[in-house]
Design an enzyme around this catalytic site. Structure first.
Site, short mmCIF file in Angstrom:
data_model
loop_
_atom_site.label_atom_id
_atom_site.label_comp_id
_atom_site.label_asym_id
_atom_site.label_seq_id
_atom_site.Cartn_x
_atom_site.Cartn_y
_atom_site.Cartn_z
N GLU A 66 0.85 -1.20 0.00
CA GLU A 66 0.00 0.00 0.00
C GLU A 66 0.88 1.24 0.00
OE1 GLU A 66 -2.51 -0.17 3.52
OE2 GLU A 66 -2.75 -2.32 3.24
N LYS A 78 2.23 4.62 1.63
CA LYS A 78 2.33 5.14 2.99
C LYS A 78 1.92 6.61 2.93
CE LYS A 78 5.19 5.17 7.09
NZ LYS A 78 4.75 6.47 7.55
N ASP A 128 1.14 10.27 4.07
CA ASP A 128 1.83 11.08 5.07
C ASP A 128 0.82 11.97 5.80
OD1 ASP A 128 3.85 12.02 6.55
OD2 ASP A 128 4.78 13.24 4.96
N TYR A 141 -8.38 7.87 4.59
CA TYR A 141 -8.25 6.61 3.86
C TYR A 141 -8.18 5.48 4.88
CZ TYR A 141 -6.98 9.21 -0.35
OH TYR A 141 -6.98 10.03 -1.44
N LYS A 191 10.69 3.58 3.32
CA LYS A 191 10.67 5.03 3.21
C LYS A 191 11.43 5.45 1.96
CE LYS A 191 8.82 6.50 7.17
NZ LYS A 191 9.57 7.40 7.99
N CYS A 213 30.86 24.92 29.32
CA CYS A 213 29.43 24.68 29.06
C CYS A 213 28.72 26.01 28.75
CB CYS A 213 28.78 24.01 30.27
SG CYS A 213 26.99 23.92 30.16
N CYS A 224 26.24 26.79 31.88
CA CYS A 224 26.66 27.08 33.25
C CYS A 224 28.11 27.57 33.33
CB CYS A 224 26.47 25.85 34.14
SG CYS A 224 27.62 24.53 33.77
N CYS A 254 29.06 18.28 29.83
CA CYS A 254 29.13 19.13 31.00
C CYS A 254 28.89 18.20 32.18
CB CYS A 254 28.03 20.20 30.94
SG CYS A 254 27.88 21.10 32.50
N CYS A 281 24.13 21.92 36.69
CA CYS A 281 23.93 22.74 35.47
C CYS A 281 22.43 22.88 35.20
CB CYS A 281 24.63 22.07 34.29
SG CYS A 281 24.31 22.91 32.74
S1 IVH Z 1 -0.54 0.38 8.87
C1 IVH Z 1 0.56 -1.29 12.96
N1 IVH Z 1 -0.84 1.44 6.49
O1 IVH Z 1 2.33 5.26 9.06
C2 IVH Z 1 0.15 0.07 12.56
N2 IVH Z 1 0.01 2.80 8.23
O2 IVH Z 1 4.87 4.79 10.39
C3 IVH Z 1 0.64 0.50 11.22
N3 IVH Z 1 0.49 5.09 7.57
O3 IVH Z 1 1.06 5.22 12.33
C4 IVH Z 1 -0.36 1.16 10.44
N4 IVH Z 1 -0.14 4.89 5.47
O4 IVH Z 1 -0.17 6.66 10.58
C5 IVH Z 1 -0.46 1.63 7.75
N5 IVH Z 1 -1.16 2.24 4.34
C6 IVH Z 1 -0.79 2.44 5.61
C7 IVH Z 1 -0.31 3.69 6.06
C8 IVH Z 1 0.08 3.82 7.39
C9 IVH Z 1 0.35 5.70 6.40
C10 IVH Z 1 1.03 5.71 8.81
C11 IVH Z 1 0.24 5.42 10.07
C12 IVH Z 1 1.24 4.80 11.01
C13 IVH Z 1 2.53 5.26 10.44
C14 IVH Z 1 3.66 4.33 10.84
#
Ligand code: IVH
Length: 695
Positions: A129, A131, A133, A249, A339, A434, A437, A452, A457
């Site tokens: 899937e 990821k 943001d 989503y 990532k 430092c 301090c 330090c 401090c």
């Molecule tokens: S699965 C076990 N699926 O990424 C929980 N997370 O870095 C994991 N995220 O906290 C969640 N897209 O906020 C999952 N397709 C996706 C995602 C996703 C974005 C986020 C989510 C999670 C974070 C972890």
């Protein structure tokens, strides 16, 4: 449309007003829900905005004339909520965990290998899937009278255990259904009560519009869509949230706190059938090569998606395999986030700033000419330690390449030198005292950092307090930099335990503190007393004792006294604790000041106990020998299970062997067992023994 369903005809038959208005309202609601779904979930509207507005206005009018017909899940009620006073804290049905990260094909290969090893003979296929943001939320649905379901609550992730109830804000998000018909539930095979977890995002267009607005009003700009979405969700005014056009989503479906047995792909299908927005870019993949193909394609689409993604999430599809793989402290072993690689930009180093951390460590930070990298403006970056600056030969005025990788904190990756980017000229001399301090700083042989070592401090106390109050530690909301600064300046706190004797009068005397905020902070401090031993251990700031170690120590010892009385050997019995950590713990508690601190916290009423993990002893005294291939368990897993139940495993069969566990292609050990008349069992037999052991 059938008979007498419009307002005009309703008016001409006075006797039927209630009946007709009611059925028309029902019809309009169904119609509006359908158009919301087509527009906001499928991006495929079939009527114009004006037509949609006309339907909405008609419904609003009927509801205004007949208030008794108004329902909470009516499309007119998305922005019905009053401004909130604050958000209620709610415990999640099961923890909202995070994900481990991978940054390269090799790391994916390692993960895939581990998954396959642990999965034994269970199926290993993955759902890939995007990821997204944004930030995760849990949406709770409950049974409605009509056999369908209705949105009952929307909760932010918070610290993963406890989130905030932001229902009135979630309701304004058009892609979140307020109600779901019995028919849809049936088609999706889902009961009336369930929970959806997913990601809230702010689409790129909404983000741009928001910043245009803010710019016009002379306000500071939001740094990226994720922050903007997070800020929006915590806004106390639902009508503002409604204007921001967030989207949700879905990616998980929980029924009674459990994931769907049918697996991840089927979960996404069920969410789609329920009418949730589910990201269309998803695929079943079977190998690392296929994962990489999906990742490549995702990177290619990235710029044109209309919302931000920062990688790809890979999840083991089968729920049985997921259960087998289980979890580490904060993440499932059955999923990983790949990532996208760092984004880079070139900018100039203006200066180097030195800050002092909780342990007295001096950390250099690069002050940069602000530059836009990977969606945010960066004006500072970490330089790690003195060693890093020396090795790089960094000069003030240098042009540098700044990188934003998996971490939020940007890094200085390298010095750039060409015709356009001449070298800097000013050498940076690391301070010998430092900056907070003024005491002399020391560098321990072989260490990269200066420290330090002045126990008094002010920086140490400040950082310790901030750490103590941190969300993942004692979770004292409101104990941020500004407040800690004020507490210190006014001499109200000299060590952490002093937090617990603060009074409302003391706080109200401080600048920016009204009675209400003073009371809120004291409430948070009071609440933190119940955070439990694991968090207190983290809060004490013992070197190397992070979240997971603190948790394991708490479970093993149950009380702070038992922990303080433990020997190195006893400490090292805890999983993951070796000599380095045990020494740090012993040294920490050997210091009188630290013992006093513990006592003061205790006196203040801070709970320093934890539930002790019951060690199973049912297989105690039994020795097992494993041979051949078992149908589902790997050798290591079987061993782990036996040991967890107090049993032992051995490599060869002798008279002392209690059981031989034999799988396919068992060899000479099986013969030996028969010769010595040692009982032979199969995997099912072992599991039955274990089951007996755990019940
Ligand atoms: S699965 C076990 N699926 O990424 C929980 N997370 O870095 C994991 N995220 O906290 C969640 N897209 O906020 C999952 N397709 C996706 C995602 C996703 C974005 C986020 C989510 C999670 C974070 C972890």
């Amino acid at each position: 449309m059938g008979e007498a369903t419009t307002d005009t005809s309703a008016r001409s038959h006075p006797g039927k007003i209630e009946q007709t208005a009611e059925s028309r309202a029902e019809e309009l609601r169904a119609e509006l829900r359908r158009h919301e779904y087509l527009y906001y979930v499928l991006d495929a509207p079939v009527i114009s905005d004006a037509e949609y507005d006309a339907l909405m206005n008609e419904l609003k009018r009927i509801e205004a004339e007949h208030p008794e017909l108004l329902t909470a899940d009516s499309p007119t009620q998305r922005v019905g909520g009053k401004p909130a006073e604050g958000f209620r804290k709610v415990r999640h049905s099961r923890s909202m965990l995070s994900l481990d990260n991978a940054y390269s094909a090799d790391e994916l290969r390692d993960w895939d290998r581990r998954v396959r090893e642990l999965a034994g003979r269970l199926p290993v296929e993955y759902t890939a899937e995007l990821k997204l943001d944004g930030l995760s939320v849990a949406l709770h649905y409950e049974a409605a009278e009509n056999g369908g379901a209705r949105l009952a609550a929307g909760i932010t992730r918070g610290d993963g255990q406890i989130g905030e109830d932001v229902t009135s804000n979630i309701r304004t998000i058009r892609s979140v259904p307020l109600s779901i018909s019995a028919d849809r539930l049936k088609k999706a095979g889902v009961p009336q009560a369930f929970e959806v977890r997913g990601e809230v995002v702010m689409p790129a267009a909404a983000f741009l519009r928001l910043n245009e607005e803010r710019e016009k009003q002379g306000l500071t700009l939001a740094v990226n869509p994720r922050n903007a979405a997070a800020g929006t969700l915590r806004t106390l005014e639902p009508s503002i949230v409604a204007q921001r056009r967030l989207d949700v989503y879905g990616y998980f479906l929980l029924i009674e706190g459990e994931y769907l047995a049918a697996g991840q792909g089927a979960t996404l299908d069920a969410l789609t059938a329920l009418g949730f927005r589910v990201n269309p870019h998803r695929e079943r993949v079977h190998s690392v090569e296929e994962m990489l193909k999906f990742i490549d394609a995702a990177e290619g689409k990235r710029a044109t998606l209309g919302y931000e993604i920062d990688g790809v999430v890979l999840k083991v599809d089968s729920q049985a395999t997921q259960q087998r793989l289980g979890y580490t402290g904060r993440a499932p072993r059955w999923a990983i986030a790949y990532k996208f690689t760092a984004k880079q930009a070139i900018t100039q180093l203006r200066d180097i700033l030195i800050s002092v951390g909780r342990s007295g460590k001096l950390t250099p930070t690069a002050e940069l000419t602000p530059v836009f990298v990977g969606g945010v403006t960066v004006s500072r970056a970490t330089l790690h330690n003195a060693d890093f600056i020396e090795r790089m030969g960094l000069l003030i005025g240098d042009w540098v390449k700044v990188e934003r990788g998996g971490d939020v904190i940007p890094k200085v990756a390298e010095i750039v030198e060409d015709a356009e980017h001449p070298r800097g000229t000013v050498h940076f001399t690391y301070p010998s005292s430092c900056p907070e301090c003024g005491n002399k700083v020391v560098r321990v042989e072989g260490e990269a950092d200066y420290r330090c070592v002045n126990a008094d401090c002010p920086a140490l106390l400040r950082e310790t307090l901030l750490h103590f109050g941190h969300r993942e530690v004692m979770n004292i909301e409101g104990l941020g930099e500004a407040v800690v600064g004020q507490l210190l300046e006014n001499g109200l706190v000299h060590h952490v335990a002093d937090l617990y004797s603060l009074t409302e009068e003391q706080l109200v005397g401080l600048e920016r503190f009204a009675e209400k905020s003073a009371r809120a902070l004291l409430g948070e401090i009071e609440r933190s007393k119940k955070a439990g031993l694991a968090r207190v251990l983290m809060g004490l700031g013992i070197r190397f004792v992070g979240e997971r170690t603190a948790q394991l120590l708490a479970e093993e010892f149950g009380t702070i006294d038992a922990l303080m009385a433990a020997s190195a050997e006893e400490l090292e019995r805890v999983e993951e604790v070796g000599p380095r950590i045990s020494t740090a713990i012993l040294e920490f508690f050997a210091r009188p000041a630290n013992r006093t601190l513990v006592q003061s916290l205790k006196d203040a009423g801070v709970d320093m106990t934890a539930e002790k993990k019951q060690r199973s002893t049912q297989l105690a005294g039994l020795t097992f020998v494993l041979t051949g291939t078992l149908p589902t368990l790997t050798r290591d897993e079987a061993k782990e299970k036996i040991e967890a139940a107090g049993g032992k495993t051995a490599g060869s069969v002798s008279k002392k062997t209690s059981y031989v566990v034999a799988g396919e292609e068992a060899g000479s050990k099986l013969d030996k067992a028969r010769e010595l008349k040692v009982p032979v069992i199969d995997e099912a037999g072992l599991l039955a023994l274990l089951k007996g052991a755990s019940s």
